[in-house]
Structures are given as C-alpha cells and as structure tokens.
Design a protein around this motif. Sequence first.
Motif, PDB file in Angstrom:
ATOM      1  N   ALA A  12      -6.325  13.958   7.953  1.00  9.29           N
ATOM      2  CA  ALA A  12      -6.597  12.525   7.868  1.00  9.29           C
ATOM      3  C   ALA A  12      -6.913  11.972   9.250  1.00  9.29           C
ATOM      4  O   ALA A  12      -7.827  11.174   9.410  1.00  9.29           O
ATOM      5  CB  ALA A  12      -5.416  11.800   7.251  1.00  9.29           C
ATOM      6  N   GLY A  13      -6.170  12.383  10.274  1.00  8.00           N
ATOM      7  CA  GLY A  13      -6.438  11.933  11.638  1.00  8.00           C
ATOM      8  C   GLY A  13      -7.791  12.403  12.134  1.00  8.00           C
ATOM      9  O   GLY A  13      -8.536  11.658  12.760  1.00  8.00           O
ATOM     10  N   TRP A  14      -8.108  13.659  11.860  1.00  8.75           N
ATOM     11  CA  TRP A  14      -9.395  14.216  12.271  1.00  8.75           C
ATOM     12  C   TRP A  14     -10.535  13.519  11.529  1.00  8.75           C
ATOM     13  O   TRP A  14     -11.569  13.205  12.120  1.00  8.75           O
ATOM     14  CB  TRP A  14      -9.417  15.721  12.031  1.00  8.75           C
ATOM     15  N   THR A  15     -10.357  13.291  10.249  1.00  8.07           N
ATOM     16  CA  THR A  15     -11.387  12.611   9.462  1.00  8.07           C
ATOM     17  C   THR A  15     -11.606  11.198   9.982  1.00  8.07           C
ATOM     18  O   THR A  15     -12.750  10.730  10.087  1.00  8.07           O
ATOM     19  CB  THR A  15     -11.005  12.592   7.969  1.00  8.07           C
ATOM     20  N   ALA A  16     -10.543  10.515  10.339  1.00  2.99           N
ATOM     21  CA  ALA A  16     -10.669   9.169  10.922  1.00  2.99           C
ATOM     22  C   ALA A  16     -11.407   9.238  12.259  1.00  2.99           C
ATOM     23  O   ALA A  16     -12.241   8.381  12.561  1.00  2.99           O
ATOM     24  CB  ALA A  16      -9.299   8.532  11.095  1.00  2.99           C
ATOM     25  N   PHE A  17     -11.115  10.267  13.059  1.00  2.00           N
ATOM     26  CA  PHE A  17     -11.837  10.448  14.314  1.00  2.00           C
ATOM     27  C   PHE A  17     -13.329  10.606  14.062  1.00  2.00           C
ATOM     28  O   PHE A  17     -14.156   9.974  14.727  1.00  2.00           O
ATOM     29  CB  PHE A  17     -11.301  11.665  15.081  1.00  2.00           C
ATOM     30  N   LEU A  18     -13.694  11.464  13.103  1.00  2.00           N
ATOM     31  CA  LEU A  18     -15.108  11.666  12.788  1.00  2.00           C
ATOM     32  C   LEU A  18     -15.762  10.376  12.310  1.00  2.00           C
ATOM     33  O   LEU A  18     -16.904  10.074  12.684  1.00  2.00           O
ATOM     34  CB  LEU A  18     -15.269  12.763  11.730  1.00  2.00           C
ATOM     35  N   ALA A  19     -15.054   9.612  11.493  1.00  2.00           N
ATOM     36  CA  ALA A  19     -15.602   8.335  11.012  1.00  2.00           C
ATOM     37  C   ALA A  19     -15.880   7.401  12.186  1.00  2.00           C
ATOM     38  O   ALA A  19     -16.962   6.793  12.268  1.00  2.00           O
ATOM     39  CB  ALA A  19     -14.630   7.686  10.031  1.00  2.00           C
ATOM     40  N   HIS A  61     -25.372   6.637   9.131  1.00  2.00           N
ATOM     41  CA  HIS A  61     -24.182   7.059   9.880  1.00  2.00           C
ATOM     42  C   HIS A  61     -22.995   6.151   9.573  1.00  2.00           C
ATOM     43  O   HIS A  61     -21.865   6.630   9.412  1.00  2.00           O
ATOM     44  CB  HIS A  61     -24.466   7.073  11.373  1.00  2.00           C
ATOM     45  N   VAL A  62     -23.240   4.846   9.467  1.00  2.00           N
ATOM     46  CA  VAL A  62     -22.166   3.913   9.106  1.00  2.00           C
ATOM     47  C   VAL A  62     -21.682   4.205   7.686  1.00  2.00           C
ATOM     48  O   VAL A  62     -20.480   4.182   7.409  1.00  2.00           O
ATOM     49  CB  VAL A  62     -22.629   2.449   9.270  1.00  2.00           C
ATOM     50  N   TRP A  63     -22.598   4.490   6.776  1.00  2.00           N
ATOM     51  CA  TRP A  63     -22.225   4.800   5.392  1.00  2.00           C
ATOM     52  C   TRP A  63     -21.334   6.043   5.340  1.00  2.00           C
ATOM     53  O   TRP A  63     -20.289   6.049   4.680  1.00  2.00           O
ATOM     54  CB  TRP A  63     -23.480   4.972   4.551  1.00  2.00           C
ATOM     55  N   VAL A  64     -21.739   7.112   6.042  1.00  2.80           N
ATOM     56  CA  VAL A  64     -20.929   8.336   6.041  1.00  2.80           C
ATOM     57  C   VAL A  64     -19.568   8.062   6.696  1.00  2.80           C
ATOM     58  O   VAL A  64     -18.535   8.504   6.193  1.00  2.80           O
ATOM     59  CB  VAL A  64     -21.657   9.505   6.741  1.00  2.80           C
ATOM     60  N   GLY A  65     -19.551   7.314   7.801  1.00  2.00           N
ATOM     61  CA  GLY A  65     -18.285   6.971   8.451  1.00  2.00           C
ATOM     62  C   GLY A  65     -17.375   6.194   7.519  1.00  2.00           C
ATOM     63  O   GLY A  65     -16.176   6.486   7.417  1.00  2.00           O
ATOM     64  N   TRP A  66     -17.939   5.205   6.834  1.00  2.00           N
ATOM     65  CA  TRP A  66     -17.147   4.433   5.865  1.00  2.00           C
ATOM     66  C   TRP A  66     -16.612   5.361   4.775  1.00  2.00           C
ATOM     67  O   TRP A  66     -15.441   5.275   4.386  1.00  2.00           O
ATOM     68  CB  TRP A  66     -17.995   3.325   5.241  1.00  2.00           C
ATOM     69  N   ALA A  67     -17.461   6.252   4.268  1.00  2.00           N
ATOM     70  CA  ALA A  67     -17.037   7.165   3.194  1.00  2.00           C
ATOM     71  C   ALA A  67     -15.915   8.081   3.664  1.00  2.00           C
ATOM     72  O   ALA A  67     -14.991   8.377   2.894  1.00  2.00           O
ATOM     73  CB  ALA A  67     -18.226   7.987   2.694  1.00  2.00           C
ATOM     74  N   LEU A  68     -15.962   8.521   4.922  1.00  2.00           N
ATOM     75  CA  LEU A  68     -14.880   9.372   5.437  1.00  2.00           C
ATOM     76  C   LEU A  68     -13.550   8.632   5.456  1.00  2.00           C
ATOM     77  O   LEU A  68     -12.494   9.244   5.281  1.00  2.00           O
ATOM     78  CB  LEU A  68     -15.222   9.880   6.838  1.00  2.00           C
TER      79      LEU A  68
END
Length: 142
Positions: A12-19, A61-68
């Motif tokens: 979850a932390g890593w996914t938030a970082f990627l977002a 990129h914003v869409w993928v970040g939001w989805a993450l």
Amino acid sequence: MAPARPSFQPAAGWTAFLAHFLFILAAWTVFIKYLLPVGFALAYGEPWSRHIYWDAWPIIHVWVGWALLARPWYTYRLAIAVSLLEIVIICSLFARFLADPDWSTWRTNWFVNKVFVLSCFILVLVTALARPGSLKADTNAK
C-alpha cells in the motif's frame, strides 16, 4: 497498555508512492511541455504553440495515479496496459531520437521528462507483475 499498531502494508505504501510519482510527473510534464514553451514563445514574440509537443499523457498519468490510490476494479488492467503502452512508445521514440539526436533545450527537456516517465512505468509494471494483489481492488472494503 500501548495502543495496537496498525499492521505494516508495504504494498500500500509503495502503491501510494507510485501514485504520487505519477501526479508529480503529470505536473512536471504540463510545466515542461506546455507552460514553459508558451511562456518562452510569448516572451520572444513567437507563435504561442511553436515549441509544444501536444499529447494527453498528463491526463492519463493522473488517471492511473488516482486508480492506484482508489483501486477501482480495473486498476490492475489499467496499470498493465498503460505501462506497456508507455514503455513501447517511449522506447520507440528514444530509438528514433537517439539515431539523430537534437539536443536543443526543448528536445533535451522532452528527453529528460521521458526518462522519468519511462522509469515510473517500469516500476508500475514490475509492481503489477511482482505484486498483482497490491493493485487490485480490496473486495473486503465497505
């Protein structure tokens, strides 16, 4: 008695970082590809769109970040599809560019931006393949 500590969830932390990496890339891309070139052109009396390389990738990129972060049901498929598409496109653009490079200010900015975008999507793809559960919707959440 000490309060119970929440369990550590590195995915979850890593996914938030990627977002957040994607959000920063989108903002940086808007600045480098749109705002800076428009400001430069206007300052030097050139047509405002002279140095712009048009595309809609910052929105994606914003869409993928939001989805993450939100993890709708399609997040895993979106992450894989966009990552593969970005990697293929950027690598092909790099191959064409490096065959006859133009290291002008605008193309160098473009190149550096694409290096970071490529790095980000390689990380997203590796995460999706190595930890697919970290990108899938939490079916237990209410």
